[in-house]
Write a protein that holds these residues in place. Sequence first.
Motif, PDB file in Angstrom:
ATOM      1  N   THR A  86       0.849  -1.177   0.000  1.00  0.00           N
ATOM      2  CA  THR A  86       0.000   0.000   0.000  1.00  0.00           C
ATOM      3  C   THR A  86       0.892   1.237   0.000  1.00  0.00           C
ATOM      4  O   THR A  86       2.106   1.143   0.266  1.00  0.00           O
ATOM      5  N   SER A  87       0.287   2.374  -0.300  1.00  0.00           N
ATOM      6  CA  SER A  87       1.000   3.651  -0.270  1.00  0.00           C
ATOM      7  C   SER A  87       0.077   4.688   0.344  1.00  0.00           C
ATOM      8  O   SER A  87      -1.096   4.782  -0.030  1.00  0.00           O
ATOM      9  N   MET A  88       0.597   5.441   1.309  1.00  0.00           N
ATOM     10  CA  MET A  88      -0.200   6.446   2.007  1.00  0.00           C
ATOM     11  C   MET A  88       0.434   7.816   1.871  1.00  0.00           C
ATOM     12  O   MET A  88       1.643   7.944   1.685  1.00  0.00           O
ATOM     13  N   GLN A  89      -0.401   8.830   1.960  1.00  0.00           N
ATOM     14  CA  GLN A  89       0.062  10.219   1.951  1.00  0.00           C
ATOM     15  C   GLN A  89      -0.399  10.873   3.240  1.00  0.00           C
ATOM     16  O   GLN A  89      -1.590  10.866   3.561  1.00  0.00           O
ATOM     17  N   PHE A  90       0.548  11.449   3.996  1.00  0.00           N
ATOM     18  CA  PHE A  90       0.220  12.077   5.256  1.00  0.00           C
ATOM     19  C   PHE A  90      -0.145  13.546   5.063  1.00  0.00           C
ATOM     20  O   PHE A  90      -0.157  14.060   3.946  1.00  0.00           O
ATOM     21  N   LEU A  91      -0.417  14.236   6.159  1.00  0.00           N
ATOM     22  CA  LEU A  91      -0.992  15.577   6.107  1.00  0.00           C
ATOM     23  C   LEU A  91      -0.119  16.577   5.365  1.00  0.00           C
ATOM     24  O   LEU A  91      -0.630  17.523   4.771  1.00  0.00           O
ATOM     25  N   ASP A  92       1.196  16.424   5.406  1.00  0.00           N
ATOM     26  CA  ASP A  92       2.086  17.375   4.738  1.00  0.00           C
ATOM     27  C   ASP A  92       2.536  16.878   3.368  1.00  0.00           C
ATOM     28  O   ASP A  92       3.504  17.366   2.818  1.00  0.00           O
ATOM     29  N   GLU A  93       1.823  15.863   2.837  1.00  0.00           N
ATOM     30  CA  GLU A  93       2.113  15.235   1.542  1.00  0.00           C
ATOM     31  C   GLU A  93       3.337  14.319   1.594  1.00  0.00           C
ATOM     32  O   GLU A  93       3.891  13.953   0.551  1.00  0.00           O
TER      33      GLU A  93
END
Length: 298
Positions: A86-93
């Motif tokens: 999987t790949s995730m993007q956090f709040l600051d990209e």
Amino acid sequence: MTRQPGTMPDARHSRTLRPGTLLLAFTSFAALLTSSASADVIGKVILQDYRGATATPDGAEAMKPIYYQDQVSALDTVQTGDGGATSMQFLDETRFDVGPNAMVKLDDFVFDPMSTIGAGKISMAVGAFRYVGGKMKSDENVKLVTPTATMTIRGTELVIFVGLDGTTEVNVIDGAIDVQPCDNPDVVPATIGQRVIIPPSCSVSVTTARPLEEDLAALEVPDDLGDFATAAGGDDGGDAGGPGGGTTDHDRDKSQPKKEPEPPAPEPSEGGEEGPETDPETDPDTGGSGGDDSSNNL
């Protein structure tokens, strides 16, 4: 006489349902729910193809699949199976990739888009991961943790492998990191093109970064990670001789002299006495002259 509804209100109800009190309580409760929900969400899934990743919220027993655009929250434990990713993007990209057979806990990630200041902590238990920093200026406040290392990052792109025994390998693709092995207060710096290896013995080895693939499925923990752990002192930490303070099997072979093979036992002679067979006419040690010399010596 029949009592008409509403003609004689209950005093208890009138005290409980005061408009101002009810409105204040409802507003406070709604604000609490909104604040809690917004604080918990730290990012979303950006991998469009579902590859079997799941998330288990903190305190929950059941895991749930996480699909494209699904939110992830603080304290979620994300897992992938064989061939999963999987790949995730956090709040600051910030982008965080998870390879097959991995487990990671998203402890926390906060970010203020106005000041671009934030902090976070991600605990990787096992598997392969890629971390690509985003817009956060204070990314040194983000801690990446494994069973044997704590990493402080600075504008960093990393590929991290964590073995079943906790052995950690960090490849620095961009930026720089400080690695704290286990509970050791001293840190080991590394920069672009370097690789840091921390085995369970907590010794540290710094070498050249390994070639890496871009595909998530290629992020599996390398088969030779154990070999690097041994070279870094994973088996015999503290012995001199290995590159990281340990002694490898190859070094042990060189440090011990090889024993010469023992000669075969002599065969018994025809007369029944043990000893090598000789020819009196051709062997000078047993010839007639040899016997005379022996008598003269006596």
